[in-house]
Design a protein around this motif. Structure first.
Motif, mmCIF file in Angstrom:
data_model
loop_
_atom_site.group_PDB
_atom_site.id
_atom_site.type_symbol
_atom_site.label_atom_id
_atom_site.label_comp_id
_atom_site.label_asym_id
_atom_site.label_seq_id
_atom_site.Cartn_x
_atom_site.Cartn_y
_atom_site.Cartn_z
ATOM 1 N N MET A 100 -15.586 -8.061 2.906
ATOM 2 C CA MET A 100 -14.863 -8.402 4.134
ATOM 3 C C MET A 100 -13.384 -8.529 3.821
ATOM 4 O O MET A 100 -13.003 -8.914 2.724
ATOM 5 C CB MET A 100 -15.349 -9.714 4.719
ATOM 6 C CG MET A 100 -16.794 -9.732 5.127
ATOM 7 S SD MET A 100 -17.154 -11.278 5.940
ATOM 8 C CE MET A 100 -17.802 -10.689 7.461
ATOM 9 N N ASP A 101 -12.591 -8.204 4.831
ATOM 10 C CA ASP A 101 -11.155 -8.460 4.706
ATOM 11 C C ASP A 101 -10.745 -9.396 5.843
ATOM 12 O O ASP A 101 -11.584 -9.850 6.632
ATOM 13 C CB ASP A 101 -10.340 -7.167 4.695
ATOM 14 C CG ASP A 101 -10.502 -6.350 5.978
ATOM 15 O OD1 ASP A 101 -10.922 -6.906 7.011
ATOM 16 O OD2 ASP A 101 -10.177 -5.149 5.950
ATOM 17 N N GLU A 102 -9.463 -9.696 5.936
ATOM 18 C CA GLU A 102 -9.006 -10.655 6.932
ATOM 19 C C GLU A 102 -9.324 -10.210 8.370
ATOM 20 O O GLU A 102 -9.677 -11.031 9.209
ATOM 21 C CB GLU A 102 -7.498 -10.876 6.791
ATOM 22 C CG GLU A 102 -7.141 -11.664 5.552
ATOM 23 C CD GLU A 102 -5.642 -11.855 5.416
ATOM 24 O OE1 GLU A 102 -4.908 -11.761 6.410
ATOM 25 O OE2 GLU A 102 -5.199 -12.119 4.280
ATOM 26 N N ASP A 121 -11.875 -8.444 9.395
ATOM 27 C CA ASP A 121 -13.292 -8.673 9.658
ATOM 28 C C ASP A 121 -13.535 -10.169 9.980
ATOM 29 O O ASP A 121 -14.277 -10.490 10.915
ATOM 30 C CB ASP A 121 -14.143 -8.306 8.430
ATOM 31 C CG ASP A 121 -14.098 -6.820 8.133
ATOM 32 O OD1 ASP A 121 -13.986 -6.016 9.068
ATOM 33 O OD2 ASP A 121 -14.179 -6.464 6.934
ATOM 34 N N ILE A 122 -12.896 -11.023 9.236
ATOM 35 C CA ILE A 122 -13.053 -12.460 9.463
ATOM 36 C C ILE A 122 -12.489 -12.845 10.832
ATOM 37 O O ILE A 122 -13.102 -13.603 11.586
ATOM 38 C CB ILE A 122 -12.395 -13.267 8.321
ATOM 39 C CG1 ILE A 122 -13.141 -13.000 7.025
ATOM 40 C CG2 ILE A 122 -12.383 -14.756 8.645
ATOM 41 C CD1 ILE A 122 -12.450 -13.507 5.785
ATOM 42 N N ASP A 123 -11.311 -12.292 11.173
ATOM 43 C CA ASP A 123 -10.732 -12.565 12.488
ATOM 44 C C ASP A 123 -11.654 -12.117 13.606
ATOM 45 O O ASP A 123 -11.814 -12.831 14.606
ATOM 46 C CB ASP A 123 -9.375 -11.880 12.622
ATOM 47 C CG ASP A 123 -8.272 -12.554 11.821
ATOM 48 O OD1 ASP A 123 -8.482 -13.693 11.368
ATOM 49 O OD2 ASP A 123 -7.197 -11.936 11.642
ATOM 50 N N ASP A 124 -12.263 -10.928 13.455
ATOM 51 C CA ASP A 124 -13.193 -10.432 14.481
ATOM 52 C C ASP A 124 -14.377 -11.376 14.643
ATOM 53 O O ASP A 124 -14.814 -11.642 15.766
ATOM 54 C CB ASP A 124 -13.702 -9.037 14.112
ATOM 55 C CG ASP A 124 -12.675 -7.951 14.354
ATOM 56 O OD1 ASP A 124 -11.681 -8.210 15.078
ATOM 57 O OD2 ASP A 124 -12.851 -6.841 13.820
ATOM 58 N N ILE A 125 -14.898 -11.873 13.539
ATOM 59 C CA ILE A 125 -16.037 -12.783 13.609
ATOM 60 C C ILE A 125 -15.652 -14.091 14.273
ATOM 61 O O ILE A 125 -16.356 -14.604 15.155
ATOM 62 C CB ILE A 125 -16.612 -13.050 12.197
ATOM 63 C CG1 ILE A 125 -17.249 -11.764 11.633
ATOM 64 C CG2 ILE A 125 -17.618 -14.178 12.207
ATOM 65 C CD1 ILE A 125 -17.577 -11.827 10.173
ATOM 66 N N LEU A 126 -14.503 -14.636 13.884
ATOM 67 C CA LEU A 126 -14.093 -15.938 14.411
ATOM 68 C C LEU A 126 -13.595 -15.880 15.853
ATOM 69 O O LEU A 126 -13.886 -16.754 16.653
ATOM 70 C CB LEU A 126 -12.998 -16.547 13.534
ATOM 71 C CG LEU A 126 -13.435 -16.989 12.131
ATOM 72 C CD1 LEU A 126 -12.230 -17.467 11.337
ATOM 73 C CD2 LEU A 126 -14.466 -18.102 12.236
ATOM 74 N N TYR A 127 -12.801 -14.840 16.145
ATOM 75 C CA TYR A 127 -12.111 -14.811 17.436
ATOM 76 C C TYR A 127 -12.636 -13.750 18.395
ATOM 77 O O TYR A 127 -12.169 -13.647 19.526
ATOM 78 C CB TYR A 127 -10.604 -14.628 17.223
ATOM 79 C CG TYR A 127 -10.043 -15.628 16.256
ATOM 80 C CD1 TYR A 127 -10.027 -16.986 16.556
ATOM 81 C CD2 TYR A 127 -9.544 -15.227 15.015
ATOM 82 C CE1 TYR A 127 -9.529 -17.922 15.671
ATOM 83 C CE2 TYR A 127 -9.026 -16.146 14.119
ATOM 84 C CZ TYR A 127 -9.032 -17.494 14.446
ATOM 85 O OH TYR A 127 -8.531 -18.409 13.555
ATOM 86 N N GLY A 128 -13.593 -12.953 17.939
ATOM 87 C CA GLY A 128 -14.222 -11.973 18.814
ATOM 88 C C GLY A 128 -13.475 -10.764 19.028
ATOM 89 O O GLY A 128 -12.709 -10.138 19.389
#
Length: 91
Positions: free
Chosen positions: A80-82, A84-91
């Motif tokens: 994962m990169d940043e 991917d994490i943003d997509d998971i957290l913020y949709g």
């Protein structure tokens, strides 16, 4: 120039015990003033530890706290990169 410092009974007792133990182990008599001067000098050299002892909590974490924190982690096996994490957290 000597200045009087008030200490509570427990601190005074600890100072006297330490003074007696120095006499027992080294055979040297030290005054409470000499002992306090040595303790203050030693504390001054490690002032960060002394300052941190007055904090409500320790930051950064101690080695034991870091170890405990790592024990609860596990790897998902996914890269994962940043973004991917943003997509998971913020949709």
């Amino acid at each position: 120039m000597a200045t009087a410092v008030k200490v509570d009974e427990d601190a005074k007792s600890h100072l006297e015990e330490l003074q007696a133990e120095i006499r027992l182990r080294t055979g040297q008599n030290v005054t409470q003033q000499e002992l306090l001067t040595r303790l203050i000098d030693d504390a001054y050299e490690s002032r960060t530890d002394v300052i941190d002892s007055f904090r409500d909590s320790t930051v950064p974490l101690s080695a034991d706290e870091k170890t405990a924190m790592r024990q609860g982690r596990m790897r998902s096996g996914l890269e994962m990169d940043e973004a991917d994490i943003d997509d998971i957290l913020y949709g």
